[in-house]
Design a protein around this motif. Structure first.
Motif, mmCIF file in Angstrom:
data_model
loop_
_atom_site.group_PDB
_atom_site.id
_atom_site.type_symbol
_atom_site.label_atom_id
_atom_site.label_comp_id
_atom_site.label_asym_id
_atom_site.label_seq_id
_atom_site.Cartn_x
_atom_site.Cartn_y
_atom_site.Cartn_z
ATOM 1 N N ARG A 68 44.161 29.114 32.420
ATOM 2 C CA ARG A 68 44.071 29.685 33.762
ATOM 3 C C ARG A 68 42.652 29.664 34.308
ATOM 4 O O ARG A 68 42.403 30.143 35.415
ATOM 5 N N GLU A 93 42.558 48.193 33.811
ATOM 6 C CA GLU A 93 42.081 47.581 35.053
ATOM 7 C C GLU A 93 40.672 48.054 35.392
ATOM 8 O O GLU A 93 39.833 47.260 35.866
ATOM 9 N N VAL A 151 43.077 41.063 34.017
ATOM 10 C CA VAL A 151 44.053 42.144 34.208
ATOM 11 C C VAL A 151 45.434 41.675 33.761
ATOM 12 O O VAL A 151 46.168 42.407 33.084
ATOM 13 N N LEU A 152 45.786 40.444 34.134
ATOM 14 C CA LEU A 152 47.065 39.879 33.721
ATOM 15 C C LEU A 152 47.177 39.837 32.207
ATOM 16 O O LEU A 152 48.207 40.197 31.627
ATOM 17 N N ASP A 170 43.069 31.610 40.477
ATOM 18 C CA ASP A 170 42.977 33.002 40.935
ATOM 19 C C ASP A 170 41.543 33.501 40.748
ATOM 20 O O ASP A 170 40.601 32.763 40.970
ATOM 21 N N THR A 171 41.367 34.756 40.322
ATOM 22 C CA THR A 171 40.024 35.273 40.053
ATOM 23 C C THR A 171 39.931 35.656 38.591
ATOM 24 O O THR A 171 40.949 35.869 37.916
ATOM 25 N N HIS A 217 47.598 43.464 30.828
ATOM 26 C CA HIS A 217 48.956 43.956 31.065
ATOM 27 C C HIS A 217 49.941 43.287 30.105
ATOM 28 O O HIS A 217 50.867 43.938 29.600
ATOM 29 N N ASN A 229 38.839 38.447 37.475
ATOM 30 C CA ASN A 229 39.367 39.811 37.380
ATOM 31 C C ASN A 229 40.888 39.797 37.250
ATOM 32 O O ASN A 229 41.458 40.454 36.366
ATOM 33 N N ASP A 230 41.546 39.039 38.131
ATOM 34 C CA ASP A 230 43.011 38.997 38.110
ATOM 35 C C ASP A 230 43.530 38.440 36.785
ATOM 36 O O ASP A 230 44.526 38.931 36.237
ATOM 37 N N ASN A 231 42.879 37.420 36.270
ATOM 38 C CA ASN A 231 43.343 36.805 35.030
ATOM 39 C C ASN A 231 43.184 37.745 33.838
ATOM 40 O O ASN A 231 44.064 37.815 32.969
#
Length: 212
Positions: free
Chosen positions: A79, A185, A90-91, A83-84, A94, A86-88
């Motif tokens: 990845r 997060e 966080v993903l 995206d960003t 989770h 941060n988003d990766n």
């Protein structure tokens, strides 16, 4: 109950899933061979036909869930650039929190022999938190090469902080505890913010690559 003589598809997975349901409903003290096979709807001897006792079963259950979480983490380096950052992350956090049920993650603490089996398996190279940390480190290094993280970022330390926090949240999450996803997060935002690329003036080179 499965008819006598009829093969059960993937009995290990069936027993693992049944054990998780027993744990979620009644807790570690209720986890017995009879409870597991009863929940799975299979013959009482099935567990002992596939595992060398309940401690071996518990160890294999925990190791299986560790491996599942590690497998999901292995996709993270792919990845990079999407995206960003941060988003990766966080993903990824989770995914780890959902792949490893807190009760399962802490189960071995209640059974010393199972804990020893797990430790020996991990020392022998079985996938676990170390594998997850390696995958996150590889992802962060890939983002560095793309210029989306500062070159001075200690990627191993960032990965250790994230995985260590997820491990802590898994071992300390119970009914009524703060949402572990929100805590993860907040940590990701802190880690990514400290590793953001210095773009200099607004609109300067690389400004569209700063992780947020």
């Amino acid at each position: 109950m499965s008819p006598r003589g009829v093969a059960i598809p993937d009995p290990r997975a069936r027993l693992f899933d049944a054990a998780e349901r027993v744990l979620a409903r009644e807790g570690p003290a209720a986890l017995t061979s009879r409870a597991i096979t009863g929940e799975a709807g299979c013959a009482k001897g099935l567990l002992h036909a596939h595992f060398d006792g309940l401690d071996a079963f518990v160890a294999e259950l925990v190791l299986d869930r560790f491996a599942r979480a590690a497998q999901r983490a292995e996709a993270l380096p792919g990845r990079a650039g999407l995206d960003t950052v941060n988003d990766n992350l966080v993903l990824a956090a989770h995914a780890l929190l959902s792949s490893l049920d807190p009760t399962v993650a802490g189960l071995a603490l209640t059974r010393p022999d199972a804990s020893l089996r797990i430790r020996r398996a991990l020392e022998g190279g079985a996938p676990g938190f170390a594998s997850i940390q390696d995958a996150i480190t590889a992802y962060l290094a890939a983002e560095q090469r793309l210029g989306r993280l500062a070159g001075t970022t200690d990627t191993e330390a960032v990965a250790l902080a994230l995985v260590g926090t997820v491990h802590h949240l898994l071992m300390t999450t119970w009914t009524g505890a703060p949402d572990p996803r929100e805590q993860a997060e907040r940590l990701v935002a802190l880690l990514v913010g400290s590793a953001a690329v210095d773009t200099g003036t607004e609109g300067g080179a690389g400004a569209d690559r700063v992780p947020r």
